[in-house]
Design an enzyme around this catalytic site. Structure first.
Site, PDB file in Angstrom:
ATOM      1  N   ALA A  57      66.659  39.836  71.667  1.00 41.97           N
ATOM      2  CA  ALA A  57      66.527  41.061  70.987  1.00 41.97           C
ATOM      3  C   ALA A  57      65.231  41.234  70.195  1.00 41.97           C
ATOM      4  CB  ALA A  57      67.754  41.398  70.229  1.00 41.97           C
ATOM      5  N   GLN A 202      69.365  30.641  80.212  1.00 42.24           N
ATOM      6  CA  GLN A 202      68.593  30.680  78.556  1.00 42.24           C
ATOM      7  C   GLN A 202      68.945  29.520  77.821  1.00 42.24           C
ATOM      8  OE1 GLN A 202      69.921  33.339  80.126  1.00 42.24           O
ATOM      9  NE2 GLN A 202      68.948  35.266  79.493  1.00 42.24           N
ATOM     10  N   ASP A 243      72.369  41.690  70.636  1.00 39.38           N
ATOM     11  CA  ASP A 243      71.625  42.502  71.074  1.00 39.38           C
ATOM     12  C   ASP A 243      71.673  43.955  70.472  1.00 39.38           C
ATOM     13  OD1 ASP A 243      71.627  40.488  73.320  1.00 39.38           O
ATOM     14  OD2 ASP A 243      69.738  41.223  73.500  1.00 39.38           O
ATOM     15  N   ASN A 253      76.272  41.108  73.272  1.00 40.81           N
ATOM     16  CA  ASN A 253      75.260  40.052  73.435  1.00 40.81           C
ATOM     17  C   ASN A 253      75.392  39.466  74.813  1.00 40.81           C
ATOM     18  OD1 ASN A 253      73.792  38.063  72.076  1.00 40.81           O
ATOM     19  ND2 ASN A 253      75.250  36.709  72.272  1.00 40.81           N
TER      20      ASN A 253
HETATM   21  C1  RUB Z   1      69.052  37.527  74.937  1.00 36.92           C
HETATM   22  C2  RUB Z   1      70.549  37.455  74.079  1.00 36.92           C
HETATM   23  C3  RUB Z   1      70.367  36.821  72.812  1.00 36.92           C
HETATM   24  C4  RUB Z   1      70.316  38.124  71.764  1.00 36.92           C
HETATM   25  C5  RUB Z   1      69.752  37.516  70.436  1.00 36.92           C
HETATM   26  O1  RUB Z   1      69.568  38.003  76.105  1.00 36.92           O
HETATM   27  O2  RUB Z   1      71.434  37.684  74.394  1.00 36.92           O
HETATM   28  O3  RUB Z   1      71.506  36.134  72.359  1.00 36.92           O
HETATM   29  O4  RUB Z   1      69.194  38.902  72.244  1.00 36.92           O
HETATM   30  O5  RUB Z   1      68.470  37.553  70.324  1.00 36.92           O
HETATM   31  P1  RUB Z   1      68.176  38.028  77.074  1.00 36.92           P
HETATM   32  P2  RUB Z   1      67.848  37.739  68.761  1.00 36.92           P
HETATM   33  O6  RUB Z   1      67.677  36.671  77.232  1.00 36.92           O
HETATM   34  O7  RUB Z   1      68.659  38.710  78.502  1.00 36.92           O
HETATM   35  O8  RUB Z   1      67.109  39.067  76.380  1.00 36.92           O
HETATM   36  O9  RUB Z   1      67.832  36.187  68.317  1.00 36.92           O
HETATM   37  O10 RUB Z   1      66.458  38.096  69.015  1.00 36.92           O
HETATM   38  O11 RUB Z   1      68.589  38.420  67.569  1.00 36.92           O
END
Ligand code: RUB
Length: 367
Positions: A57, A202, A243, A253
């Site tokens: 995000a 991920q 997110d 999320n």
């Molecule tokens: C990423 C995801 C992360 C959040 C947290 O999804 O779900 O947990 O985005 O992000 P994707 P942040 O890999 O599909 O983008 O650490 O930036 O708050």
């Protein structure tokens, strides 16, 4: 973040701007290949967000802000008559990449607001300055989340995390991984369970890489092993990123977060969401109004990795012709969340009130 690449230690952000170019650590090939990709214009930046070369995000919010700065620079360079129309079109292109993480929309709106008046040169300068400010705000927010979150982590704490909410999902440090880094740096002997996070893995690819670079003790677990370790009393704390967080605390999320939260409550384990102000969307009353991104079934039917000869390739794991469903995020209802680790402190229930008070204190006067 400090990364070791071919024996050389470098201090890097996940993405940054160099004039009209945006440089990103290409997250599609990690941990097997470390590559910096140059995005020459806003269309390439939009494509990098859509294809998840940059993801998470916070990071896509910063990328989208940079995309607006690129569009403004392009319009000036090509001496376009209608500067505003060009930048608005670019904003739409960037907004149509990934729908769930609100940081992307907040960043674009911030940059568009910053260029609402002035000469073309002034507007271009404002777009660049505002996009750079968004990156610096993210950096500052992750430092604060690290400090506030560290206070929740005891010595010898076993923490479970889902997906990658680390430096790669941000500018640096991360959201969920910021308290973990801080705890480790302050000498606490912590251990992290990293969920693999199918389908794009991920957790397996990015969180393990980040924890390894940081020197944190960790183990990778398959997504469906979390309940097993919780039931055995081997998880003390869950921290995930977000997110988009609705006004009542419902949280979008990565897919699979909801079931971890339910399991945590069932096993009496605190479940925290780490997120900066940019991830709260008070225009969304509840999680029901958050759009959930559906991605290609190919991501479920196939997996990417390196073979024994070090060749990066994709292999099919399902029967030919299988239709796979691929919702990228889920909603964790607020009742499962112990608290939000934010850049202004830890927010506790009742969330409808505490979220409003944390981010809009003035409006609460007299309520
Ligand atoms: C990423 C995801 C992360 C959040 C947290 O999804 O779900 O947990 O985005 O992000 P994707 P942040 O890999 O599909 O983008 O650490 O930036 O708050």
């Amino acid at each position: 973040m400090r990364v070791k690449i071919n024996g050389e230690t470098r201090e890097l952000w996940t993405l940054w701007r160099e004039g009209v170019n945006v440089k990103i650590i290409d997250q599609r090939y990690l941990p097997h290949r470390f590559e910096i990709l140059t995005l020459h214009n806003h269309c390439e930046t939009a494509e990098a967000i859509r294809e998840m070369a940059v993801r998470g995000a916070g990071a896509i919010g910063v990328a989208a802000g940079y995309g607006i700065a690129q569009a403004a620079l392009e319009a000036k360079e090509w001496k376009l008559k209608d500067f505003k129309a060009y930048v608005s079109k670019a904003a739409n292109t960037l907004k149509n990449t990934r729908p769930t993480a609100v940081n992307l929309f907040h960043a674009i709106d911030r940059c568009i607001k910053a260029i609402s008046s002035g000469s073309v040169s002034e507007r271009v300068a404002s777009a660049c300055a505002e996009s750079d400010r968004i990156a610096l705000d993210d950096l500052e927010a992750s430092k604060k989340m690290g400090e506030y979150g560290n206070a929740l982590i005891g010595d010898r704490c076993h923490i479970l995390t889902h997906c990658n909410a680390g430096a790669l999902a941000f500018i640096d440090n991360g959201s969920a991984l910021a308290p973990i880094r801080e705890a480790h740096r302050s000498g606490k002997r912590i251990f992290v369970y990293a969920d693999e996070t199918r389908p794009r893995s991920q957790g397996a690819k990015l969180t393990t890489w980040e924890l390894q670079q940081e020197g944190v003790h960790y183990a990778l677990i398959v997504d469906n092993a979390a309940g097993h370790y919780m039931f055995r009393g081997e998880v003390d704390l869950v921290i995930v990123g977000a997110d988009r967080i609705a006004a009542n605390g419902d949280t979008a999320n990565k897919i699979g977060t909801y079931e971890k939260a339910v399991l945590a409550l069932e096993n009496g384990i605190p479940f925290y969401v780490a997120a900066p102000k940019m991830t709260f969307d008070i225009k969304c009353p509840t999680g029901k109004s958050i759009e959930i991104e559906e991605r290609s079934s190919d991501e479920v039917n196939w997996v990417w990795g390196v073979d024994e000869d070090g060749i990066y390739r994709r292999v099919r794991i399902s029967a030919e012709g299988t239709t796979a469903l691929n919702p990228s995020f889920d909603i964790t209802p607020a009742k499962y969340i112990t608290g939000f680790i934010t850049d202004v402190g830890v927010i506790k229930p009742p969330f409808s009130r505490s979220i409003r008070e944390a981010f809009h204190p003035k409006k609460d006067k007299g309520n």
